[in-house]
Write an enzyme that holds these catalytic residues in place. Structure first.
Site, PDB file in Angstrom:
ATOM      1  N   GLU A  43       0.859  -1.190   0.000  1.00  0.00           N
ATOM      2  CA  GLU A  43       0.000   0.000   0.000  1.00  0.00           C
ATOM      3  C   GLU A  43       0.896   1.240   0.000  1.00  0.00           C
ATOM      4  O   GLU A  43       1.906   1.288   0.697  1.00  0.00           O
ATOM      5  CB  GLU A  43      -0.878  -0.001   1.257  1.00  0.00           C
ATOM      6  CG  GLU A  43      -1.851   1.166   1.298  1.00  0.00           C
ATOM      7  CD  GLU A  43      -2.796   1.108   2.499  1.00  0.00           C
ATOM      8  OE1 GLU A  43      -2.363   0.661   3.573  1.00  0.00           O
ATOM      9  OE2 GLU A  43      -3.954   1.533   2.346  1.00  0.00           O
ATOM     10  N   LYS A 114     -10.056   1.268  -2.702  1.00  0.00           N
ATOM     11  CA  LYS A 114     -10.246   0.807  -1.315  1.00  0.00           C
ATOM     12  C   LYS A 114     -11.593   1.254  -0.748  1.00  0.00           C
ATOM     13  O   LYS A 114     -11.930   2.446  -0.780  1.00  0.00           O
ATOM     14  CB  LYS A 114      -9.114   1.360  -0.446  1.00  0.00           C
ATOM     15  CG  LYS A 114      -9.015   0.765   0.952  1.00  0.00           C
ATOM     16  CD  LYS A 114      -7.899   1.498   1.733  1.00  0.00           C
ATOM     17  CE  LYS A 114      -7.545   0.834   3.043  1.00  0.00           C
ATOM     18  NZ  LYS A 114      -6.638   1.696   3.840  1.00  0.00           N
ATOM     19  N   CYS A 157      -5.102  -3.583   2.555  1.00  0.00           N
ATOM     20  CA  CYS A 157      -4.803  -3.248   3.957  1.00  0.00           C
ATOM     21  C   CYS A 157      -5.973  -3.420   4.932  1.00  0.00           C
ATOM     22  O   CYS A 157      -6.327  -4.543   5.281  1.00  0.00           O
ATOM     23  CB  CYS A 157      -4.242  -1.825   4.007  1.00  0.00           C
ATOM     24  SG  CYS A 157      -3.404  -1.423   5.547  1.00  0.00           S
TER      25      CYS A 157
HETATM   26  O1  LIG Z   1      -0.843   6.501   6.300  1.00  0.00           O
HETATM   27  C1  LIG Z   1      -0.416   6.564   5.153  1.00  0.00           C
HETATM   28  O2  LIG Z   1       0.474   7.356   4.814  1.00  0.00           O
HETATM   29  C2  LIG Z   1      -0.942   5.668   4.107  1.00  0.00           C
HETATM   30  N1  LIG Z   1      -2.177   4.993   4.374  1.00  0.00           N
HETATM   31  C3  LIG Z   1      -2.241   3.916   5.087  1.00  0.00           C
HETATM   32  O3  LIG Z   1      -1.250   3.521   5.569  1.00  0.00           O
HETATM   33  C4  LIG Z   1      -3.531   3.181   5.324  1.00  0.00           C
HETATM   34  C5  LIG Z   1      -4.620   4.143   5.562  1.00  0.00           C
HETATM   35  S1  LIG Z   1      -4.280   5.291   6.858  1.00  0.00           S
HETATM   36  N2  LIG Z   1      -3.320   2.321   6.469  1.00  0.00           N
HETATM   37  C6  LIG Z   1      -4.151   1.381   6.906  1.00  0.00           C
HETATM   38  O4  LIG Z   1      -5.198   1.116   6.338  1.00  0.00           O
HETATM   39  C7  LIG Z   1      -3.658   0.668   8.166  1.00  0.00           C
HETATM   40  C8  LIG Z   1      -4.606  -0.371   8.723  1.00  0.00           C
HETATM   41  C9  LIG Z   1      -4.115  -0.883  10.017  1.00  0.00           C
HETATM   42  O5  LIG Z   1      -3.022  -0.647  10.442  1.00  0.00           O
HETATM   43  C10 LIG Z   1      -4.999  -1.758  10.827  1.00  0.00           C
HETATM   44  O6  LIG Z   1      -6.061  -2.210  10.338  1.00  0.00           O
HETATM   45  O7  LIG Z   1      -4.641  -2.015  11.987  1.00  0.00           O
END
Ligand SMILES: O=C(O)CNC(=O)[C@H](CS)NC(=O)CCC(=O)C(=O)O
Length: 270
Positions: A43, A114, A157
């Site tokens: 991701e 997503k 993710c």
């Molecule tokens: O933050 C960024 O720069 C990029 N985006 C992400 O990393 C994404 C959305 S914030 N992360 C997740 O979905 C983590 C899920 C997770 O960690 C869980 O389900 O526990």
């Protein structure tokens, strides 16, 4: 479907598009040298940074990421999953968190936006509001039917916490499920491996889970452990905590064997 090697790439992407693409290219090349024909990137492989910086560079990130994926697929003659990258959505000022599957000729095979956005206050004090910059997709993810590589299901993710999405992929015939991620270090230590193994076991499918690792920017720490899991739930390869690759063989005979030994998909009542 034939037997072949698949690789899950693990990166520490930072707020620098070109640096990230260079790091990704090195590891793709390493995977290809070891014989990988199917390669997955994590991701936000091309950019991890503050949400506002990501938005400001949205057009460039989207354009360069897609170009990069096509170039890698053609140069190395592989099928590649661009785990995710932001694609600006007209008139919203926001992006879709997008994953793309590209074939060795550079053609797009499948695309998914997503659906589940990570709006969570993690107990370590970090707050995530993915919906402040990302528009949620509204369609279930596709399964791409490849004669050579098997039926490839997409997801991203945080989706991993929503088993109904993977049931949909299983209903569509998925043999191999991609779960590219940037899991937080805090949630990852307790949940990452368990959730991935559950999705593999309950759907009797391979799971390919490319990952972000380490300190990406500011206080953002990601869990690492890109893995490939077989349909019985066995971890075939684990990239550990440094940038690198997890590589393993995908075998149709193993899929058939596990589905014979554990025909749970055929015993569904609901
Ligand atoms: O933050 C960024 O720069 C990029 N985006 C992400 O990393 C994404 C959305 S914030 N992360 C997740 O979905 C983590 C899920 C997770 O960690 C869980 O389900 O526990």
């Amino acid at each position: 479907m034939k037997s072949y090697l698949a690789a899950a790439i693990q990166l520490t992407s930072v707020p620098d598009l070109h640096k990230n693409l260079a790091q990704a290219e090195e590891l793709i090349e390493l995977a290809v040298r070891q014989g990988a024909e199917l390669v997955g990137l994590p991701e936000n492989f091309s950019y991890m940074g503050e949400e506002n910086d990501k938005l400001a560079q949205g057009d460039a990130i989207a354009l360069e990421s897609e170009k990069f994926l096509k170039k890698m697929a053609q140069r190395f003659q592989i099928t590649i999953l661009g785990g995710s990258f932001p694609v600006p959505v007209d008139n919203t000022g926001k992006v879709y968190n997008t994953t793309l599957l590209i074939d060795p000729s550079g053609q797009e095979l499948a695309r998914y936006y997503k659906v589940h956005l990570f709006d969570v206050n993690v107990p370590d004090g970090n707050t995530y509001r993915e919906s402040s910059t990302v528009v949620a997709g509204t369609q279930l993810p596709p399964v791409y039917f490849s004669e050579k590589l098997g039926n490839l299901g997409l997801s991203i993710c945080y989706d991993v916490r929503f088993p109904e999405l993977y049931r949909h992929l299983a209903d569509k015939g998925a043999d191999i499920i991609f779960i590219p991620a940037a899991f937080t270090a805090f949630t990852g230590k307790d949940h990452w491996q368990v959730l991935l193994q559950a999705r593999a076991i309950e759907n009797t499918a391979y799971v390919i889970a490319p990952a972000q690792t380490g300190n990406n920017y500011g206080r953002r720490l990601t869990h690492g452990h890109a893995v490939i899991i077989d349909p019985w739930g066995v971890i075939l390869a684990d990239a550990g905590e440094k940038p690198g690759i997890a590589i393993a063989e995908i075998k149709p005979t193993r899929l058939e064997q596990v589905r014979r030994q554990m025909p749970s998909l055929q015993h569904r009542v609901f």
